[in-house]
Scaffold this motif. Structure first.
Motif, mmCIF file in Angstrom:
data_model
loop_
_atom_site.group_PDB
_atom_site.id
_atom_site.type_symbol
_atom_site.label_atom_id
_atom_site.label_comp_id
_atom_site.label_asym_id
_atom_site.label_seq_id
_atom_site.Cartn_x
_atom_site.Cartn_y
_atom_site.Cartn_z
ATOM 1 N N SER A 114 0.927 -1.174 0.154
ATOM 2 C CA SER A 114 -0.100 0.079 -0.186
ATOM 3 C C SER A 114 1.013 1.249 -0.032
ATOM 4 N N THR A 115 0.556 2.019 -0.888
ATOM 5 C CA THR A 115 1.614 3.347 -1.077
ATOM 6 C C THR A 115 1.033 4.519 -0.724
ATOM 7 N N LEU A 116 1.633 5.616 -0.457
ATOM 8 C CA LEU A 116 0.976 6.912 0.102
ATOM 9 C C LEU A 116 0.123 7.357 -1.135
ATOM 10 N N VAL A 117 0.413 6.957 -2.355
ATOM 11 C CA VAL A 117 -0.502 7.787 -3.278
ATOM 12 C C VAL A 117 -1.722 6.816 -3.560
ATOM 13 N N GLY A 118 -1.871 5.777 -2.912
ATOM 14 C CA GLY A 118 -2.999 4.903 -3.201
ATOM 15 C C GLY A 118 -2.789 3.656 -4.117
ATOM 16 N N VAL A 119 -1.753 3.532 -4.975
ATOM 17 C CA VAL A 119 -1.396 2.388 -5.745
ATOM 18 C C VAL A 119 -1.073 1.032 -4.929
ATOM 19 N N ARG A 120 -1.654 -0.143 -5.153
ATOM 20 C CA ARG A 120 -1.538 -1.302 -4.384
ATOM 21 C C ARG A 120 -1.092 -2.295 -5.370
ATOM 22 N N PRO A 121 0.302 -2.317 -5.568
ATOM 23 C CA PRO A 121 0.732 -3.334 -6.446
ATOM 24 C C PRO A 121 1.100 -4.545 -5.623
ATOM 25 N N ARG A 122 0.945 -5.809 -6.724
ATOM 26 C CA ARG A 122 1.226 -7.099 -6.180
ATOM 27 C C ARG A 122 2.618 -7.330 -6.753
ATOM 28 N N LEU A 123 3.601 -7.811 -5.768
ATOM 29 C CA LEU A 123 4.789 -7.984 -6.097
ATOM 30 C C LEU A 123 5.363 -9.380 -5.655
ATOM 31 N N GLU A 124 6.301 -9.866 -6.553
ATOM 32 C CA GLU A 124 6.811 -11.208 -6.209
ATOM 33 C C GLU A 124 8.346 -11.225 -6.237
ATOM 34 N N ILE A 125 9.060 -12.010 -5.418
ATOM 35 C CA ILE A 125 10.295 -12.293 -5.534
ATOM 36 C C ILE A 125 10.647 -13.350 -7.012
ATOM 37 N N THR A 126 11.643 -12.876 -7.487
ATOM 38 C CA THR A 126 11.913 -13.539 -8.769
ATOM 39 C C THR A 126 13.174 -14.284 -8.698
ATOM 40 N N HIS A 127 14.052 -13.478 -8.126
ATOM 41 C CA HIS A 127 15.458 -14.144 -7.637
ATOM 42 C C HIS A 127 15.868 -14.018 -6.540
ATOM 43 N N LEU A 128 16.410 -14.881 -6.014
ATOM 44 C CA LEU A 128 16.967 -14.880 -4.633
ATOM 45 C C LEU A 128 18.257 -15.691 -4.337
ATOM 46 N N GLU A 129 19.375 -14.916 -4.299
ATOM 47 C CA GLU A 129 20.677 -15.568 -4.381
ATOM 48 C C GLU A 129 21.444 -15.098 -3.168
ATOM 49 N N PRO A 130 21.299 -15.531 -1.809
ATOM 50 C CA PRO A 130 21.938 -15.006 -0.619
ATOM 51 C C PRO A 130 23.080 -14.049 -0.877
ATOM 52 N N CYS A 131 23.200 -12.882 -0.211
ATOM 53 C CA CYS A 131 24.077 -12.024 -0.219
ATOM 54 C C CYS A 131 24.843 -11.534 -1.370
ATOM 55 N N ARG A 132 24.015 -11.936 -2.518
ATOM 56 C CA ARG A 132 24.659 -11.697 -3.810
ATOM 57 C C ARG A 132 23.592 -10.973 -4.611
ATOM 58 N N LEU A 133 22.447 -11.469 -5.105
ATOM 59 C CA LEU A 133 21.348 -10.797 -5.659
ATOM 60 C C LEU A 133 20.012 -10.975 -5.155
ATOM 61 N N ARG A 192 9.204 -8.477 -9.165
ATOM 62 C CA ARG A 192 8.646 -7.832 -10.296
ATOM 63 C C ARG A 192 7.355 -7.538 -9.520
ATOM 64 N N GLY A 193 6.653 -6.342 -9.868
ATOM 65 C CA GLY A 193 5.469 -5.695 -9.407
ATOM 66 C C GLY A 193 4.800 -5.595 -10.469
ATOM 67 N N ARG A 194 3.398 -5.705 -10.164
ATOM 68 C CA ARG A 194 2.496 -5.367 -11.181
ATOM 69 C C ARG A 194 1.256 -4.482 -10.702
ATOM 70 N N TRP A 195 0.717 -3.635 -11.372
ATOM 71 C CA TRP A 195 -0.433 -2.856 -10.920
ATOM 72 C C TRP A 195 -1.195 -2.591 -12.029
ATOM 73 N N HIS A 196 -2.308 -3.034 -12.542
ATOM 74 C CA HIS A 196 -3.089 -2.615 -13.653
ATOM 75 C C HIS A 196 -2.294 -2.908 -15.000
ATOM 76 N N GLY A 197 -1.957 -2.061 -15.784
ATOM 77 C CA GLY A 197 -1.254 -2.261 -17.145
ATOM 78 C C GLY A 197 0.061 -2.018 -16.926
ATOM 79 N N VAL A 198 0.675 -1.715 -15.553
ATOM 80 C CA VAL A 198 2.245 -1.325 -15.284
ATOM 81 C C VAL A 198 2.836 -2.418 -14.665
#
Length: 132
Positions: free
Chosen positions: A45-64, A68-74
């Protein structure tokens, strides 16, 4: 950041910590309460009212860590790369904001502003970690 990569990565990779260091957020709602993992999703939930859905797409501990977030067409992507340096950790952020249809102009503007916002947020995260 004047902390080892393990500390910086663990803090930044956990979506539960984001409202502490990401200035545009008011809250994060997780879909599960487990430790961060590829495929983990949450809604912000953002200050401007946008509520994107996010997902962790890569997780390499201590490196990367990447999301990816999506909201409507963005769609927005962000990758944080962690490098140990003398006295701490360098965090490099790379991202992109794209959109279809009527959201194209707003996405282009958001993309132009994102670099400064991400830099300020990472500086804020460094201050939060310094107080811990």
């Amino acid at each position: 950041m004047p902390h080892p990569p393990e500390v910086v990565f663990t803090y930044l990779a956990d979506p539960r910590n984001r409202p502490e260091w990401q200035a545009s957020l008011t809250s994060v709602t997780l879909t599960d309460r487990s430790e961060p993992h590829v495929g983990m999703t949450w809604r912000e939930s953002t200050l401007v009212g946008v509520r994107p859905r996010l997902e962790i797409t890569h997780l390499e501990p201590c490196r990367l860590w990447a999301e990816r977030g999506r909201w409507h067409g963005v769609t927005a992507t962000l990758a944080l790369r962690f490098t140990a340096i003398p006295g701490g950790t360098r965090v490099r952020a790379d991202g992109e904001v794209t959109a279809r249809g009527p959201w194209g102009a707003a996405a282009a503007a958001a993309g132009r502003l994102a670099s400064r916002a991400v830099k300020a947020d990472l500086e804020r995260a460094a201050r939060v970690l310094a107080r811990a």
